[in-house]
Design a protein around this motif. Sequence first.
Motif, short mmCIF file in Angstrom:
data_model
loop_
_atom_site.label_atom_id
_atom_site.label_comp_id
_atom_site.label_asym_id
_atom_site.label_seq_id
_atom_site.Cartn_x
_atom_site.Cartn_y
_atom_site.Cartn_z
N CYS A 8 -4.25 -0.57 -0.06
CA CYS A 8 -5.01 -1.56 0.53
C CYS A 8 -6.46 -1.30 0.70
O CYS A 8 -6.83 -0.05 0.47
N CYS A 40 -7.28 2.24 2.54
CA CYS A 40 -6.68 3.59 2.13
C CYS A 40 -7.43 3.97 0.86
O CYS A 40 -8.19 3.53 0.28
N CYS A 81 -0.39 3.50 3.19
CA CYS A 81 -0.14 3.48 4.72
C CYS A 81 1.02 2.74 5.06
O CYS A 81 1.51 2.42 6.16
N CYS A 113 0.91 -1.20 -0.15
CA CYS A 113 -0.16 0.12 0.04
C CYS A 113 0.88 1.13 -0.05
O CYS A 113 1.56 1.38 0.80
ZN LIG Z 1 -3.06 1.32 3.11
#
Ligand SMILES: [Zn+2]
Length: 332
Positions: A273, A276, A240, A237
């Motif tokens: 992900c 997010c 994050c 991701c």
């Molecule tokens: Zn994420």
Amino acid sequence: MFLLPQGWYNDIRNAVRRGNQLMPRVTFVIGATASGKTYFINQNFSNKDVEILDAFDYQNRAYEESGFKGRMPIKVQIRCLMKANENLLSDIIDKLKHGRDVVVEQTFYKAKRRIVYVDAIREAVKAEIEIYVMCPGKERWMENTRLRKMVEDDESYERHVAEIEFPNPIEGFDSIFEVTDNGIKLRMDPPYDEQFLEDARKEILEEKERVKKEDEESRERKELLESMKTRPFWHYCEVCGKKEFITDEEAFVGGWDYPPRIGFFGMLGPRTCGSCQMKDTLYWKIQTSGKLPIVIEKYLNEKELKTWRRIKGEPESLLVDENEQESTGQKR
Ligand SMILES: [Zn+2]
């Protein structure tokens, strides 16, 4: 024009009988477009007991089999031409082996292309190999192009003529004939030295190997991309920093936006992900910058740069854990 005297064919055939064995013969007729190859063959060979093969038919077949309609990428074109030349060569050899005389209409501007053919024929079968080179004068050629409604400028004749390397005896022909507006003349130039042959063979071999290598690489890449649909690979991701070693199916269920399902490997798109947001991605930043959607590395911060490089390196960049890649010094 281009008519040979009555009975010439048998005269020549008889003249070249070697021992009691009459070898089959392959006759190449080469020349630029509109140089009169087809006409010459019709006039001089169509009533003989020979097989007439036209390289043009083989090329068309190869183009058709490639499945491309209209514009064809140059890479595909090269492969089609190679395929056509291989098929034609194997047909020539096959017919010679069955004792048939063959007449081949070819363009064959370059000595190296002819040498491959002559080498292969000599290796496979005992045969006589001769070549006729169509060398019409400028007026006749321009007339031919007009008849064919080809659009040619004043210099195209010179350009076409300059493209043809006149065959040299070193290439392995038993006889070489020049066909001009005045008739047919045996023209055996002083032979070049052996180095010429070696260079030509080497060049062709390298060309073949290059194409083979490219084909292998593109096959491997295809297989790799196919495998990405089922194998687990690293999903990072970019927002994050979460990472998971999962399959495409698992990623989809987990809410990831990731290729191959979303977007394409190697092309800028969101890599997030399930928790997010698209609006925090590099993709979003570039798309909404108000400028051309092009990534310029010097304007990226460290995190964005890492994401961008990872995307550019996909799918290989997702196969091994990034931290492991760094610690082992392994780079993709
Ligand atoms: Zn994420």
